[in-house]
Motif scaffolding. Structure first.
Motif, PDB file in Angstrom:
ATOM      1  N   ALA A   1     -11.394  33.729  26.120  1.00  6.46           N
ATOM      2  CA  ALA A   1     -12.782  33.702  26.568  1.00  6.46           C
ATOM      3  C   ALA A   1     -12.795  33.377  28.059  1.00  6.46           C
ATOM      4  N   PRO A   2     -13.750  33.929  28.803  1.00  4.15           N
ATOM      5  CA  PRO A   2     -13.768  33.706  30.253  1.00  4.15           C
ATOM      6  C   PRO A   2     -13.726  32.234  30.653  1.00  4.15           C
ATOM      7  N   ALA A   3     -14.412  31.375  29.908  1.00  2.00           N
ATOM      8  CA  ALA A   3     -14.439  29.952  30.268  1.00  2.00           C
ATOM      9  C   ALA A   3     -13.052  29.327  30.148  1.00  2.00           C
ATOM     10  N   ILE A   4     -12.314  29.696  29.090  1.00  2.00           N
ATOM     11  CA  ILE A   4     -10.970  29.153  28.908  1.00  2.00           C
ATOM     12  C   ILE A   4     -10.022  29.711  29.959  1.00  2.00           C
ATOM     13  N   ALA A   5     -10.132  31.011  30.231  1.00  2.79           N
ATOM     14  CA  ALA A   5      -9.275  31.627  31.243  1.00  2.79           C
ATOM     15  C   ALA A   5      -9.506  30.995  32.609  1.00  2.79           C
ATOM     16  N   ALA A   6     -10.773  30.750  32.944  1.00  2.31           N
ATOM     17  CA  ALA A   6     -11.086  30.146  34.240  1.00  2.31           C
ATOM     18  C   ALA A   6     -10.507  28.743  34.341  1.00  2.31           C
ATOM     19  N   GLU A   7     -10.577  27.992  33.240  1.00  2.25           N
ATOM     20  CA  GLU A   7     -10.028  26.636  33.249  1.00  2.25           C
ATOM     21  C   GLU A   7      -8.506  26.667  33.352  1.00  2.25           C
ATOM     22  N   LEU A   8      -7.884  27.662  32.727  1.00  2.00           N
ATOM     23  CA  LEU A   8      -6.424  27.768  32.753  1.00  2.00           C
ATOM     24  C   LEU A   8      -5.900  28.016  34.165  1.00  2.00           C
ATOM     25  N   ILE A   9      -6.581  28.869  34.923  1.00  2.00           N
ATOM     26  CA  ILE A   9      -6.066  29.243  36.245  1.00  2.00           C
ATOM     27  C   ILE A   9      -6.631  28.376  37.367  1.00  2.00           C
ATOM     28  N   ASP A  10      -7.546  27.478  37.038  1.00  2.00           N
ATOM     29  CA  ASP A  10      -8.172  26.653  38.069  1.00  2.00           C
ATOM     30  C   ASP A  10      -7.115  25.873  38.858  1.00  2.00           C
ATOM     31  N   GLY A  11      -7.098  26.071  40.156  1.00  2.00           N
ATOM     32  CA  GLY A  11      -6.172  25.356  41.021  1.00  2.00           C
ATOM     33  C   GLY A  11      -4.766  25.915  41.059  1.00  2.00           C
ATOM     34  N   ALA A  12      -4.490  26.989  40.304  1.00  2.00           N
ATOM     35  CA  ALA A  12      -3.135  27.554  40.278  1.00  2.00           C
ATOM     36  C   ALA A  12      -2.841  28.266  41.599  1.00  2.00           C
ATOM     37  N   PRO A  13      -1.710  27.970  42.228  1.00  2.00           N
ATOM     38  CA  PRO A  13      -1.375  28.651  43.488  1.00  2.00           C
ATOM     39  C   PRO A  13      -0.966  30.097  43.244  1.00  2.00           C
ATOM     40  N   SER A  14      -1.411  30.987  44.105  1.00  2.00           N
ATOM     41  CA  SER A  14      -1.032  32.398  44.013  1.00  2.00           C
ATOM     42  C   SER A  14       0.070  32.684  45.022  1.00  2.00           C
ATOM     43  N   VAL A  15       1.031  33.498  44.594  1.00  2.00           N
ATOM     44  CA  VAL A  15       2.200  33.786  45.424  1.00  2.00           C
ATOM     45  C   VAL A  15       2.461  35.287  45.427  1.00  2.00           C
ATOM     46  N   TYR A  16       2.728  35.822  46.609  1.00  2.00           N
ATOM     47  CA  TYR A  16       3.084  37.238  46.761  1.00  2.00           C
ATOM     48  C   TYR A  16       4.601  37.388  46.739  1.00  2.00           C
ATOM     49  N   TYR A  17       5.085  38.397  45.982  1.00  2.00           N
ATOM     50  CA  TYR A  17       6.510  38.694  45.907  1.00  2.00           C
ATOM     51  C   TYR A  17       6.757  40.154  46.281  1.00  2.00           C
ATOM     52  N   PRO A  18       7.628  40.413  47.233  1.00  2.00           N
ATOM     53  CA  PRO A  18       7.981  41.799  47.551  1.00  2.00           C
ATOM     54  C   PRO A  18       8.878  42.380  46.464  1.00  2.00           C
ATOM     55  N   PRO A  19       8.998  43.709  46.402  1.00  2.00           N
ATOM     56  CA  PRO A  19       9.866  44.334  45.396  1.00  2.00           C
ATOM     57  C   PRO A  19      11.291  43.795  45.470  1.00  2.00           C
ATOM     58  N   GLY A  20      11.872  43.577  44.299  1.00  2.00           N
ATOM     59  CA  GLY A  20      13.233  43.063  44.221  1.00  2.00           C
ATOM     60  C   GLY A  20      13.322  41.559  44.072  1.00  2.00           C
ATOM     61  N   SER A  21      12.215  40.849  44.310  1.00  2.00           N
ATOM     62  CA  SER A  21      12.233  39.389  44.204  1.00  2.00           C
ATOM     63  C   SER A  21      12.453  38.948  42.764  1.00  2.00           C
ATOM     64  N   ILE A  22      13.288  37.937  42.581  1.00  2.00           N
ATOM     65  CA  ILE A  22      13.464  37.307  41.271  1.00  2.00           C
ATOM     66  C   ILE A  22      12.458  36.169  41.182  1.00  2.00           C
ATOM     67  N   ILE A  23      11.512  36.296  40.272  1.00  2.00           N
ATOM     68  CA  ILE A  23      10.431  35.320  40.170  1.00  2.00           C
ATOM     69  C   ILE A  23      10.834  34.153  39.285  1.00  2.00           C
ATOM     70  N   PHE A  24      11.464  34.458  38.157  1.00  2.00           N
ATOM     71  CA  PHE A  24      11.963  33.425  37.262  1.00  2.00           C
ATOM     72  C   PHE A  24      13.421  33.697  36.962  1.00  2.00           C
ATOM     73  N   SER A  25      14.198  32.636  36.856  1.00  2.00           N
ATOM     74  CA  SER A  25      15.595  32.740  36.452  1.00  2.00           C
ATOM     75  C   SER A  25      15.926  31.499  35.637  1.00  2.00           C
ATOM     76  N   PRO A  26      17.084  31.472  34.955  1.00  2.00           N
ATOM     77  CA  PRO A  26      17.401  30.340  34.080  1.00  2.00           C
ATOM     78  C   PRO A  26      17.337  28.982  34.766  1.00  2.00           C
TER      79      PRO A  26
END
Length: 239
Positions: free
Chosen positions: A34-59
């Motif tokens: 629901a929009p209200a839950i989604a908004a609460e989930l992302i509230d304050g979350a930092p946004s990050v740009y990654y160029p092609p080839g970037s490893i975003i998550f690893s072990p």
């Protein structure tokens, strides 16, 4: 979508600001909320740009999760011999990473294939919100079930299907993330990236592409692959 650069992107990306819920397409994981839950989930979350080839998550990242705002990523497993196997592709609205704190021995990673922006979630905050919001808990469960299905399908294909079928399936998955599957759809993909995605090697993938090209399913060029006959490609992918 207004996104301003901020200091400290982390994880090899560039920090951004100004992402709102309306900036995220209503598809994938975010569409389950629901929009209200989604908004609460992302509230304050930092946004990050990654160029092609970037490893975003690893072990080595530990417990971490993010929502894709734009771009295209792939989840893949890496073997000790250097081979890779794509489990699934993720795009805007999809969840990447995990909220599970138990350490896994699987060598899984997330990599940006296109210029991508993700919102890095506060895991502790997301877990607390899930305890208060049963709908969010159910969405996380549904997400895990979906991932298991993708993983079983990818592993079964790698074990039991010829490379030509695996290549055709990978092209279909990429095409679906790009838009409607129609004749003339061009995919900016290399033989090596297909080999990485299917757990094969470039020479074997090249032979598979020659067969698909000879049958009229695709056309190949230096800048990628064009789908000529979507129905034929689907049949070659055994779907």
């Amino acid at each position: 979508m207004e996104m301003k650069a901020s200091s400290g992107g982390g994880r090899g990306g560039t920090g951004l600001g100004g992402v709102q819920l309306d900036d995220i397409p209503s598809r994938g994981f975010i569409a389950r909320l629901a929009p209200a839950i989604a908004a609460e989930l992302i509230d304050g979350a930092p946004s990050v740009y990654y160029p092609p080839g970037s490893i975003i998550f690893s072990p080595g990242n530990g417990t971490t999760a993010a929502l894709v705002v734009s771009g295209l990523l792939r989840y893949y497993m890496a073997g000790s011999d250097g081979r890779e196997l794509t489990i699934r592709y993720v795009g805007p609205g999809d969840l990447v990473g995990t909220l599970i704190t138990e350490r896994s021995d699987l060598n899984t990673r997330a990599q940006a294939l296109q210029p991508s922006v993700v919102l890095h979630l506060d895991v502790d905050r997301a877990q607390a919100l899930a305890q208060r919001r049963p709908e969010l808990s159910q969405a996380f469960i549904d997400e895990l079930v979906s991932r298991l299905r993708f993983a079983f399908r990818a592993l079964a294909a790698s074990a039991f299907m010829p490379v030509r079928v695996r290549v055709a399936r990978d092209l279909l998955e990429r095409a679906k993330m790009s838009g409607p599957l129609v004749a003339g759809l061009h995919l900016a993909v290399t033989q090596q990236s297909l080999a990485d995605a299917t757990g094969s090697v470039r020479e074997v993938v090249a032979r598979a592409l020659r067969e698909l090209r000879r049958e009229g399913a695709v056309a190949t060029a230096d800048d990628g692959i064009t789908v000529l006959d979507p129905d034929l490609l689907s049949r070659q992918a055994a779907v």
